[in-house]
Design a protein around this motif. Sequence first.
Motif, short mmCIF file in Angstrom:
data_model
loop_
_atom_site.label_atom_id
_atom_site.label_comp_id
_atom_site.label_asym_id
_atom_site.label_seq_id
_atom_site.Cartn_x
_atom_site.Cartn_y
_atom_site.Cartn_z
N ALA A 271 32.73 24.20 68.40
CA ALA A 271 33.14 23.56 69.65
C ALA A 271 31.94 23.23 70.54
N ARG A 272 30.88 24.06 70.45
CA ARG A 272 29.67 23.80 71.26
C ARG A 272 28.90 22.60 70.75
N THR A 273 28.97 22.36 69.43
CA THR A 273 28.05 21.38 68.83
C THR A 273 28.71 20.09 68.39
N ARG A 274 30.02 20.05 68.35
CA ARG A 274 30.67 18.83 67.86
C ARG A 274 31.74 18.36 68.84
N ASP A 275 31.97 17.05 68.84
CA ASP A 275 33.12 16.53 69.59
C ASP A 275 34.38 16.92 68.85
N PRO A 276 35.47 17.14 69.58
CA PRO A 276 36.71 17.46 68.89
C PRO A 276 37.17 16.30 68.00
N ASP A 277 37.70 16.62 66.83
CA ASP A 277 38.30 15.60 65.96
C ASP A 277 39.57 15.09 66.65
N PRO A 278 39.82 13.77 66.65
CA PRO A 278 41.00 13.26 67.36
C PRO A 278 42.31 13.88 66.88
N CYS A 279 42.41 14.20 65.59
CA CYS A 279 43.67 14.73 65.05
C CYS A 279 43.78 16.25 65.10
N HIS A 280 42.64 16.95 65.17
CA HIS A 280 42.69 18.41 65.00
C HIS A 280 42.03 19.21 66.11
N GLY A 281 41.28 18.58 67.00
CA GLY A 281 40.38 19.37 67.86
C GLY A 281 39.27 19.88 66.97
N HIS A 282 38.94 21.18 67.08
CA HIS A 282 37.95 21.77 66.17
C HIS A 282 38.72 22.62 65.17
N LYS A 283 38.67 22.24 63.90
CA LYS A 283 39.50 22.96 62.92
C LYS A 283 38.65 23.41 61.75
N MET A 284 38.81 24.67 61.38
CA MET A 284 38.07 25.23 60.25
C MET A 284 39.04 25.79 59.22
N ARG A 285 38.55 25.84 57.99
CA ARG A 285 39.34 26.35 56.87
C ARG A 285 38.71 27.66 56.42
N TYR A 286 39.52 28.71 56.22
CA TYR A 286 39.00 29.96 55.65
C TYR A 286 38.63 29.70 54.19
N SER A 287 37.41 30.13 53.79
CA SER A 287 36.96 29.77 52.45
C SER A 287 36.59 30.98 51.61
N ASN A 288 36.62 30.77 50.31
CA ASN A 288 36.20 31.76 49.31
C ASN A 288 34.70 31.62 49.14
N PRO A 289 33.91 32.68 49.46
CA PRO A 289 32.46 32.56 49.41
C PRO A 289 31.93 32.30 47.99
N LEU A 290 32.73 32.54 46.97
CA LEU A 290 32.25 32.35 45.59
C LEU A 290 32.25 30.89 45.17
N ASP A 291 33.15 30.08 45.73
CA ASP A 291 33.15 28.67 45.31
C ASP A 291 33.42 27.70 46.45
N GLY A 292 33.53 28.20 47.67
CA GLY A 292 33.76 27.31 48.81
C GLY A 292 35.18 26.77 48.91
N GLY A 293 36.03 27.13 47.96
CA GLY A 293 37.42 26.65 47.97
C GLY A 293 38.27 27.44 48.95
N HIS A 294 39.57 27.24 48.86
CA HIS A 294 40.48 27.99 49.73
C HIS A 294 40.35 29.49 49.46
N ALA A 295 40.58 30.29 50.50
CA ALA A 295 40.46 31.74 50.36
C ALA A 295 41.52 32.31 49.41
N MET A 296 42.69 31.66 49.38
CA MET A 296 43.78 32.13 48.52
C MET A 296 44.16 31.02 47.53
N PRO A 297 44.68 31.38 46.34
CA PRO A 297 44.97 30.35 45.35
C PRO A 297 46.11 29.40 45.72
N THR A 298 47.11 29.92 46.42
CA THR A 298 48.30 29.10 46.68
C THR A 298 48.49 28.76 48.16
N ILE A 299 47.77 29.46 49.04
CA ILE A 299 48.00 29.27 50.47
C ILE A 299 46.69 28.88 51.16
#
Length: 349
Positions: free
Chosen positions: A233-261
């Motif tokens: 939020a300090r470094t980027r303008d808010p995205d028009p559709c999301h504001g500032h939105k982040m995804r929780y990630s799996n540190p081993l491959d950068g993918g989603h933290a969970m397989p189905t959710i």
Amino acid sequence: MEGRPEETPERLAFYDKIDKQNMTPLWSVLADLVTPEPKSGCQAALWHFADIKTALLEAGDLITAREAERRVLILENPGLRGQSRITTSLYAGIQLVLPGEVAPAHRHTQSALRFVLDGSGAHTAVNGERTMMHYGDFVITPPMAWHDHGNESDAPMFWLDGLDIPLVSFLDASFAEMLGEDEQPIDRSPGQSYSEFGHNLVPVDSDRTTAKTVSPIFNYPYSYAREALDGMARTRDPDPCHGHKMRYSNPLDGGHAMPTIGTFLQHVPKGFATARYRSTDATTFVCVEGRGRTRIGDETFEWGPKDLFVAPSWKPVSHEADEDAVLFSYSDRPVQEKLGLWREDRGNA
Ligand code: GTQ
């Protein structure tokens, strides 16, 4: 995919005849099967946490966590009543563990997330490690991982359970067992998974020894997630559709933290209104901080801290924050992405 062909007496007699042989004509149902856009029974809806809390405390007088196995009130989508689902593919419930209680160890193929809503200092144990739970923490129970919950604090503890129960039922892939003990044996130190995987370094042998389908981190503390969001939020303008939105990630491959959710945390700045946005992953939201309202289709839902609401697939969603707001959300997006089904529509934004 055109309209339904006329049902003449000859055709109806024919349908009747083949019905006895477990056959049925496609042309009578095609328009409902292959729709030009998602057509779902899932409806937009909101639950105020105050109402859930009152009902759950009443449940606390009626049944113990041990007898219930899990003392949970399911949030049922009003368009899908009786099916234990908040969206077509996912489940939501609110769990209460009272001081001194234990929810006994079990495991199942269904994946679970916990998102802490009220109370502090209860624990969940997963795969031999305990984690203390605090407001806004996101905790993962991977498929077939032993898990038990306990509350040694002096206050009732409430959290959201998000599971892929409907998805696993659809696939007929449910397996579950009780350990037969209240608590599983603990052979790892508290915080071990975060210290090993949560700092952009991973144990050098983890490629060989750690499954990659689910994150090896099982508690993503809110304080760290909030810091990440603040930085964005300090470094980027808010995205028009999301504001500032982040995804929780799996540190081993950068993918989603969970397989189905898929799990997300977003900041909508005070006074900001997001542009109408739709995607094919029906999404359950929790307000973590702030106040505002969300328009879903042609309905508007007012929310404050700990309230939950759900947006069906492909219905336009826009959020408006009266105070700086933080929303946690989850959906079946990883499944749709893997299957090449996921779509979004950002309008003109
Ligand atoms: O805590 O293991 O809400 O197995 C539903 C099923 C919670 C749990 C739920 C479960 C759990």
